[in-house]
Enzyme design. Structure first.
Site, PDB file in Angstrom:
ATOM      1  N   GLN A 168      77.754  33.461  -0.225  1.00 32.91           N
ATOM      2  CA  GLN A 168      76.549  32.828   0.288  1.00 32.91           C
ATOM      3  C   GLN A 168      76.902  31.907   1.445  1.00 32.91           C
ATOM      4  O   GLN A 168      77.998  31.350   1.497  1.00 32.91           O
ATOM      5  CB  GLN A 168      75.854  32.033  -0.808  1.00 32.91           C
ATOM      6  CG  GLN A 168      75.279  32.886  -1.902  1.00 32.91           C
ATOM      7  CD  GLN A 168      74.558  32.054  -2.941  1.00 32.91           C
ATOM      8  OE1 GLN A 168      74.564  30.829  -2.885  1.00 32.91           O
ATOM      9  NE2 GLN A 168      73.942  32.723  -3.893  1.00 32.91           N
ATOM     10  N   HIS A 169      75.937  31.697   2.332  1.00 29.45           N
ATOM     11  CA  HIS A 169      76.192  30.941   3.557  1.00 29.45           C
ATOM     12  C   HIS A 169      76.672  29.521   3.275  1.00 29.45           C
ATOM     13  O   HIS A 169      77.700  29.086   3.797  1.00 29.45           O
ATOM     14  CB  HIS A 169      74.923  30.906   4.404  1.00 29.45           C
ATOM     15  CG  HIS A 169      75.055  30.084   5.637  1.00 29.45           C
ATOM     16  ND1 HIS A 169      75.875  30.458   6.681  1.00 29.45           N
ATOM     17  CD2 HIS A 169      74.514  28.907   5.995  1.00 29.45           C
ATOM     18  CE1 HIS A 169      75.818  29.542   7.621  1.00 29.45           C
ATOM     19  NE2 HIS A 169      74.991  28.594   7.239  1.00 29.45           N
TER      20      HIS A 169
END
Length: 188
Positions: A168-169
């Protein structure tokens, strides 16, 4: 921090005796590339250290994003409009509307207005490594064609794209995959 000053006033903090055998303590706080907010260590020291030297460090990492919490900078806690205040007390809100934030021009049906800001943007001229997460569902999908924004900038130095599956970012900085890729880049 004011409670610590009440419980442990600066004049009552015990200090170590300096000698030739006392090694200096050097603290180097960093804020992940955020040049806008002073690290809290820059104005509050820990009460159990007698610091001989203090070096606040700010490393500017363009594009990393802001690392501060909005509570420190924005009294409205990032809410674009505070209904408890009268409109004349919220002039910044109307300024944000005129600049297109936070709606990005969608209220004017002009979402592509920022394309003109990228026209003629030169390539950085250094070798670039781009780490990004893939394989997770996102609320929106952006599909860029070959002419984004008008044509891709060209440079002599290579550009490396390193996908990180399942990352995930916002969790990328804590990912072991990210650290392995950075070690491989730095150590060769």
């Amino acid at each position: 921090f004011w409670l610590l000053n009440v419980l442990f006033p600066p004049h009552t903090t015990p200090k170590a005796e300096l000698s030739n055998h006392t090694r200096p303590v050097i603290l180097v706080p960093g804020c992940l590339g955020n040049p806008d907010v002073v690290n809290w260590m820059c104005y509050r020291f820990t009460i159990w250290l007698d610091l001989n030297m203090f070096l606040p460090l700010g490393v500017d990492v363009p594009g990393f994003g802001k690392t501060y919490s909005v509570e420190y900078l924005d009294n409205s806690k990032a809410a674009p409009y505070d209904w408890r205040l009268e409109p004349s007390q919220q002039e910044e809100y109307y300024l944000k509307i005129s600049l297109g934030a936070p709606w990005g021009g969608s209220d004017l049906h002009f979402e592509e207005g920022w394309y003109d800001l990228l026209a003629g943007l030169p390539a950085p001229g250094v070798e670039v490594y781009c780490l990004y997460g893939v394989g997770l569902p996102t609320p929106r999908x952006y599909i860029f064609d070959x002419g984004f924004p008008y044509x891709d900038p060209v440079q002599q130095q290579p550009v490396h794209l390193l996908p990180l599956p399942g990352t995930q970012h916002l969790n990328m900085v804590f990912s072991x995959q990210t650290l392995e890729x950075i070690n491989a880049i730095l150590l060769g």
